[in-house]
Enzyme design. Structure first.
Site, PDB file in Angstrom:
ATOM      1  N   SER A   1      30.142 -29.240  -2.804  1.00  9.32           N
ATOM      2  CA  SER A   1      29.446 -28.025  -3.255  1.00  9.32           C
ATOM      3  C   SER A   1      29.387 -27.008  -2.123  1.00  9.32           C
ATOM      4  CB  SER A   1      28.030 -28.357  -3.746  1.00  9.32           C
ATOM      5  OG  SER A   1      27.346 -29.188  -2.823  1.00  9.32           O
TER       6      SER A   1
ATOM      7  N   GLU B   1      25.259 -37.796 -12.746  1.00 10.97           N
ATOM      8  CA  GLU B   1      25.027 -36.363 -12.901  1.00 10.97           C
ATOM      9  C   GLU B   1      25.126 -35.963 -14.365  1.00 10.97           C
ATOM     10  OE1 GLU B   1      26.468 -31.973 -11.246  1.00 10.97           O
ATOM     11  OE2 GLU B   1      27.262 -33.810 -10.339  1.00 10.97           O
TER      12      GLU B   1
END
Length: 292
Positions: free
Chosen positions: A74, A209
């Site tokens: 990320s 997730e």
């Protein structure tokens, strides 16, 4: 390199360390290791994890007592300005991992294997993971289910601890149709099979997730390895968030994130005040420089 010059009398003192929060049993350690995280699961002590990509942020989270730091890909969205994680390179991850490792003395550091650096073969994955371990990671994270079991087995067998990642896997966003909940309906069976295969292959933890809470909860009970949730409900062994979402650094954050501060607004306000002070001549003031 520092932002100003100072002699010993004016240099800022080092920030004090913050002791780990009391009452955390197996996680009340000077250095968190895998066995401490496993003991936390067994004793029902929740594990905390945040991303970090640089020394400054990592040092703050480490002093606060975070258990795990994820040097996530990320990095691409948060730091490098990309619209996805796909352009992130192994060089990018190696540099960020080294910076975090230099700053964090307590947290267990997990580094993401970026897209294109582990999918071709287990041998490719080992070579990539070895670079991140040499940069200072204590473990690596990779996306994918049972198809990655051979890779996980080679890494774990070679002394590289592995965190698996199931559910919504950002590196596969094009094939998944974007950030969508995974493991619904018939997909729950496949996700559970993947989790068990990765556990059997030697992963010591798995991130879920955007997985339905009942699925993540059931797997947390069934699996002997650590489960970390993000958008997967409150009953996993631990939780992870991208730090900029947690701290309110942007105008938008995902629905599964809680904004524990609004640092973006505060930083913008501070910058605005600085600009005004420079333009008005208020800064630098007499206490900010020396005449002789």
């Amino acid at each position: 390199m520092t932002g100003y010059l100072a002699d010993d009398s004016t240099a800022s003192a080092p920030l004090p360390s913050v002791s780990p929060q009391p009452g955390r049993g197996p996680l009340d350690k000077k250095r968190i290791r895998i066995q401490h995280l496993q003991a936390a699961k067994e004793q029902g002590v929740r594990i905390s994890m945040l991303t970090a990509y640089d020394a400054l942020t990592a040092s703050i989270f480490d002093r606060a007592g975070i258990d795990m730091i994820l040097v996530g890909d990320s990095l691409g969205n948060v730091v490098l300005g990309y619209s996805s994680t796909l352009p992130v390179t192994l060089d990018d991850m190696e540099r960020a991992t080294a910076a975090v490792a230099r700053a964090a003395s307590r947290a267990l550091i997990v580094a993401d294997l970026p897209f294109g650096t582990y999918e071709a073969s287990p041998e490719q994955a080992f070579a990539s993971a070895a670079r991140l371990m040499k940069a200072g990671a204590h473990a690596v994270k990779l996306e994918g289910g049972a198809a990655r079991a051979e890779t996980v087995a080679l890494l774990a067998g070679g002394g590289i601890p592995v965190v698996a990642h199931l559910g919504y896997t950002p590196q596969s966003e094009n094939s998944l149709g974007g950030p969508r909940m995974q493991g619904r309906g018939e997909g729950a069976k496949k996700l559970m099979e993947d989790a068990r295969a990765l556990e059997a292959a030697g992963a010591f933890a798995v991130v879920f997730e955007m997985v339905p809470e009942p699925v993540a909860t059931q797997l947390t009970k069934e699996l002997s390895i650590i489960t970390i949730g993000i958008g997967a409900g409150p009953y996993t062994d631990g939780q992870v968030l991208v730090w900029s979402d947690m701290a309110g650094m942007t105008s938008w954050s995902p629905s599964f994130a809680r904004r524990f501060a609004e640092l973006g607004r505060e930083l913008e306000s501070a910058a605005s005040s600085y600009i005004s002070a420079v333009r008005s001549g208020e800064f630098p003031g007499s206490d900010n420089y020396r005449s002789e």
